[in-house]
Design a protein around this motif. Sequence first.
Motif: not given
Length: 126
Positions: A27-29, A47-49, A63-64
């Motif tokens: 995911x990203x955001x 952010x990327x995770x 998650x991270x």
Amino acid sequence: QCSLTGRWVNDLGSNMTIMAVTANGIFSGSYHTAVTATSNEIKLSPLQGSMQKSPNQKGQPTFGFTVNWSFSDSITVFTGQCFVDEDGKEVLKTMWLLRSHMENIKNDWKATRVGINVFTRLQSLE
């Protein structure tokens, strides 16, 4: 079930938006912090995770994600879990490491800060 997707606010007033999580958990955001260790103007940061997607994950995933601060030369990694609390509300319990840039190795000892944040949902994107 606890879904990472959506808008979140933490105990310090920082806002985070997580876009859709892919089938393999990526995911990203974006992250807009309410607090900073610098005197620079705060700007929205990407952010990327990754979210754990194993079959035995049972709906409250770990998650991270990494926030690459767009207004400073530091970076933060968060790790945590998405919980549904007793009231049925989604909560992200996280711990973070903030790495600040140091001019030389002698200052490495003071380069990393650690903390915790609790995020609650602002609104869903679904």
